[in-house]
Design a protein around this motif. Structure first.
Motif, PDB file in Angstrom:
ATOM      1  N   LYS A   1     -11.792  -7.136  -2.352  1.00 57.29           N
ATOM      2  CA  LYS A   1      -9.887  -6.541  -2.226  1.00 57.29           C
ATOM      3  C   LYS A   1      -8.983  -6.944  -3.195  1.00 57.29           C
ATOM      4  CE  LYS A   1      -9.212  -3.255   1.658  1.00 57.29           C
ATOM      5  NZ  LYS A   1      -8.545  -2.422   1.188  1.00 57.29           N
ATOM      6  N   VAL A   2      -9.017  -6.664  -4.047  1.00 52.52           N
ATOM      7  CA  VAL A   2      -8.222  -7.158  -5.016  1.00 52.52           C
ATOM      8  C   VAL A   2      -5.886  -5.974  -5.127  1.00 52.52           C
ATOM      9  CG1 VAL A   2      -7.334  -7.803  -7.579  1.00 52.52           C
ATOM     10  CG2 VAL A   2      -9.299  -7.913  -6.982  1.00 52.52           C
ATOM     11  N   GLU A   3      -5.389  -6.397  -4.399  1.00 48.75           N
ATOM     12  CA  GLU A   3      -4.391  -6.134  -3.903  1.00 48.75           C
ATOM     13  C   GLU A   3      -2.959  -6.943  -4.920  1.00 48.75           C
ATOM     14  OE1 GLU A   3      -5.094  -4.473  -0.289  1.00 48.75           O
ATOM     15  OE2 GLU A   3      -5.410  -6.996  -0.108  1.00 48.75           O
ATOM     16  N   GLY A   4      -2.070  -6.337  -4.827  1.00 51.03           N
ATOM     17  CA  GLY A   4      -0.711  -6.932  -5.054  1.00 51.03           C
ATOM     18  C   GLY A   4      -0.194  -5.701  -6.556  1.00 51.03           C
ATOM     19  N   PRO A   5       0.779  -6.481  -6.824  1.00 52.73           N
ATOM     20  CA  PRO A   5       1.884  -5.357  -8.427  1.00 52.73           C
ATOM     21  C   PRO A   5       1.094  -6.229  -9.360  1.00 52.73           C
ATOM     22  CG  PRO A   5       3.332  -6.732  -7.207  1.00 52.73           C
ATOM     23  CD  PRO A   5       2.323  -6.881  -6.432  1.00 52.73           C
TER      24      PRO A   5
END
Ligand SMILES: Cc1cc2nc3c(=O)[nH]c(=O)nc-3n(C[C@H](O)[C@H](O)[C@H](O)COP(=O)(O)OP(=O)(O)OC[C@H]3O[C@@H](n4cnc5c(N)ncnc54)[C@H](O)[C@@H]3O)c2cc1C
Length: 816
Positions: free
Chosen positions: A507-511
């Motif tokens: 998972k790649v997450e964040g702004p």
């Protein structure tokens, strides 16, 4: 000691043949501000006592490259650095006791020819000519490598050290590294004399690599998967008859390897040197009550010739001369083993700016090439040859101590074994199990290990031969073949299911998560609700990897990739992630079941709620259930039939499986999947997709979006290549007349000239043909072109196919 350096660009820990070669290659590339720390004298670890054999032979293309490079470099090294060395290029013979062994030799000889090496197949009579003292009555034949030989390991190390020093690099002897720490984005390497601040650090500590590796644990490192084996050879006293023969002929005997028995035998002065890899082998320092000593420099284990008795007797029957004189000296030394017996060279998993070049079982033969490869990783972050076979990231969490110990014993005891395509090595199994494991077992699954995960390769019926013995063949057909055909037919005509256990999930997450992934891939990202393949390139536009991508929002991207690519691919993302973007691994939280075949919709419809099964190919449905269990459905099928991947929590999978089995879905295995994917032209990672080839050479133009506004890695190189045109190109071939599938890297010829190589191959049951994926000279990638493929020594006719799938070229079935 010269003035202690307090800063350096790179610090290498360990002054064996490998560490010194890394230093030498860094210096050759202009990186001279580098320091090597050796706790004792250079060569004090495994290097000083090595037998010094320098083979080229390797079943792995990467290792063949490394050894070929090393042997060629050693031939020139003495003159280049003005350090004369004892390097005897005697040639070698390998003996074969079976047809299968001859086939193995044929394949390696073919790969070797493609790399410019002149290995030859020999008849028994030719072997006798080359080696007059050989008993040949029970041999099938053999192989001749004219460039094999032996070198003095200490001289080799000193020669490279001289070369490195001459270029300005520093070597500190009797200077043990005692620890490392990270400060202000730099490494600080601690020693008893002082500290060295550096950009990059290399663990080249040989059999101490695990201990040195522990220092990196606080910075994301893992336990180094290595076990120290004891390896013995003995030297005989002078053999009178050999002395006379050498004086008369002015020759040294070629190195001899009886690989089916498992030993090497070579002439050392006027005596012989016998070194077996015995089945009843022994690991040292593996238990808490037998700890590795703090210092074992220039030491040996006590002799243990009893362990070698069988091999000594066999060798004396093969070369009776061996019995003509007594044992002079025994060398029993430590030799580190990774689970597969290949070294660990490359980025240290989980740790920034740290590298590994250790755990060499053949470090004398591989040291030269390893230095080049490690220096390339350090300087460029990528290597000339695809080096996955030696990449430290190939072992993940399954490679714990028990696994590594079991595999090291197995690998050492089968050092020269053949690696047949349908054989699975039994040690270290059952490390990671699917929630469906018991059900698979009950259905007759014959398992294979994939990054430690057990997956069904095929399903046996009562009475089928599932013995290890039955897999000791290169042939396509064996007890599995009929079952694989039936499994494919069930998927083609009805519906089958296959747990793709251990699919790596990231998972790649964040702004900015989506923009970050978009800026890394050469491909277009899908819209929310869709899944698509994304390719990633290195700076030269070569294929690093392929992942399935789902963009859930600008801040949430999910990626799925091959089980074995787990650490490779998650590091590809995590090492580049900007501040605020997190990359996390969720492999163990979700299990995947592929349900595919023309009846898949009808059957799934009876057990599914909430998911729209009419949604088109490549759609993603996140909310709904199968058998009452919440799951996601991805409308994709690597088998190339109508199908869905069900992604659900492992605990919910048994209920889903039971419901589908009750509805008539039959299980199929990885062999059937491989047979079907190749008919669709789907590529395999590290077979078809590797850094040996660019995206354009791999025929992935459709996924290579050079018109994207982002400046992704490899873009400039690919644009340049697109303008120039490619010289090599991917093509599917139909190969006729072989009982075996061509191995990866089998040579392809046109009118006798080598024009490419096979990258993967399988029998396609739906098109009833042997299909090979290949990369060939671009001008030959024209449908209908006739080529020859070398398949285990047999020259087979191959025809270039039109681009696109061989099965269901319009993709009508998958889109149905
Ligand atoms: C009996 C025997 C025969 C062999 N024959 C062959 C052969 O014929 N051909 C072949 O290719 N291979 C052979 N090998 C294998 C070969 O010896 C090794 O693969 C090779 O020497 C490994 O080199 P290395 O540089 O990785 O490790 P090493 O030679 O072990 O070097 C590692 C160095 O790191 C140093 N070190 C460790 N910790 C620290 C620290 N904290 N600070 C500073 N320095 C440190 C050690 O002192 C050591 O000098 C043989 C091995 C054995 C045991």
């Amino acid at each position: 000691m010269a003035e202690f350096p307090t800063t350096a660009r790179v610090v290498i820990i360990g002054g064996g043949v490998v560490g010194v070669s890394v230093l030498y290659h860094l210096a050759l590339a202009g990186w001279t501000d580098c320091v090597l720390l050796e706790k004792n004298e250079l060569t004090a670890g495994s290097t000083w006592h090595a037998a010094g054999n320098v083979p080229n032979f390797a079943g792995s293309w990467a290792v063949l490259n490394m050894q070929r490079y090393g042997a060629a470099m050693y031939r020139d090294l003495g003159d280049k650095v003005d350090y004369p060395m004892n390097y005897h290029v005697t040639g070698s013979i390998r003996l074969a006791h079976s047809k299968e062994r001859m086939q193995e030799f044929e394949h390696v000889a073919s790969m070797a020819r493609a790399q410019g090496l002149g290995m030859e197949m020999n008849t028994v009579a030719e072997l006798k000519d080359r080696y007059p003292f050989l008993e040949t009555h029970d041999l099938t034949g053999g192989m001749w490598d004219p460039l094999d030989g032996d070198i003095d390991p200490a001289q080799l190390t000193q020669a490279m050290a001289k070369g490195a020093r001459g270029l300005g690099a520093k070597i500190l002897r009797f200077a043990p590294a005692t620890g490392v720490r990270r400060e202000n984005g730099e490494w600080v390497v601690e020693t008893e004399t002082g500290e060295i601040r550096c950009e990059k650090v290399v663990n080249a500590a040989g059999y101490y690599a695990q201990r040195v590796g522990e220092w990196f644990r606080p910075y994301g490192g893992r336990r180094v998967p290595a076990v120290v084996m004891s390896h013995q050879y003995f030297l005989t006293e002078e053999v009178e008859e050999l002395k006379t023969w050498t004086e008369e002929t002015g020759r040294k005997l070629p190195l001899l390897r009886d690989v089916d028995i498992s030993y090497y035998l070579r002439q050392e002065k006027n005596g012989l040197n016998l070194g077996p890899y015995e089945r009843n082998c022994k690991a040292h320092w593996v238990d808490p009550d037998d700890p590795m000593p703090d210092d074992f420099s220039f030491q040996l284990y006590p002799d243990d010739l009893d362990r070698l008795e069988f091999y000594i007797e066999d060798a004396m029957a093969r070369v009776p001369l061996l019995g003509a004189s007594g044992v002079g000296r025994v060398i029993n030394g430590p030799i580190p083993y990774a689970p597969d017996g290949l070294p660990l060279i490359g980025p240290m998993p989980g740790v920034e700016n740290a590298y590994e070049a250790h755990t060499f079982t053949f470090g004398i033969a591989q040291g030269g090439g390893a230095g080049k490869v490690a220096a390339e990783w350090i300087i460029h972050g990528e290597t000339e040859w695809d080096m996955w076979d030696c990449d430290p990231r190939r072992f993940t969490t399954h490679a714990d101590h028990a696994y590594t110990h079991a595999k090291a014993l197995e690998t050492y005891g089968h050092e020269y074994a053949m690696h047949f395509p349908h054989h699975e090595w039994p040690a270290g199994r059952g490390k990671k199990l699917s929630a469906l494991h018991a059900r698979l077992q009950a259905a007759g699954a014959v398992f294979g290990a994939y990054n430690g995960w057990e997956r069904a390769n095929w399903f046996a019926k009562p009475g089928d031969d599932v013995s290890e013995q039955s897999t000791q063949t290169w042939d396509r057909n064996g007890p599995w073949a009929l079952r694989v055909k039936e499994e494919v037919e069930a998927v083609r005509d009805l519906c089958g299911m296959l747990p793709i256990t251990g699919f790596s999930r990231i998972k790649v997450e964040g702004p900015g998560a989506k923009d970050f992934v978009d800026g890394l891939t050469v491909s277009l990202l899908p819209k929310p609700g869709r899944v698509s393949l994304a390719y990633f390139a290195d700076s030269q536009g070569r294929v690093l990897t392929e992942m399935s991508v789902m963009v859930h929002s600008d801040e949430d991207v999910g990626l799925i990739t091959a089980a074995v690519a787990q650490w490779h691919d998650s590091e590809l993302l995590s090492r580049r992630a900007p501040e605020g973007v997190t990359v996390s691994d969720h492999t163990e939280e979700v299990e995947c079941l592929l349900v595919t075949g023309p009846k898949a919709r009808e059957i799934l419809g009876t057990v599914t709620e909430g998911h729209d099964l009419t949604a088109p190919w490549l759609s993603v449905s996140l909310d709904g259930t199968v058998a009452g269990k919440p799951c996601a459905l991805l409308r994709v099928s690597f088998a190339g039939e109508l199908g869905w991947e069900i992604h659900a929590a492992p605990d919910d999978m048994p209920a889903i499986w039971d419901a589908l089995a009750a509805a008539g879905v039959t299980p199929f295995g990885m062999y059937a999947l491989d047979a079907m994917r190749i008919e669709k032209g789907y590529r395999t990672w590290k077979g078809d997709l590797s850094t040996e080839y660019s995206l354009l050479e791999s025929g992935l133009d459709r996924f290579t979006r050079l018109d994207k506004p982002q400046d992704f890695p490899g873009k400039a190189a690919l644009q340049h290549q697109q303008q120039q045109g490619v010289e090599r190109l991917f093509a599917a071939l139909i190969v006729e007349g072989a009982a075996q599938e061509p191995r990866s890297m089998s040579t392809i010829r046109k009118d006798g000239e080598a024009v490419g190589e096979v990258t993967s191959a399988a029998w396609g049951y739906r098109v009833d043909a042997c299909i090979a994926h290949a990369v060939i000279r671009a001008d030959l990638a024209v449908p209908g072109t006739l080529l020859d493929v070398e398949v285990f020594g047999q020259t087979c006719r191959a025809t270039v196919q039109a681009p696109g799938p061989l099965w269901d070229p319009e993709n009508a079935r998958i889109r149905a």
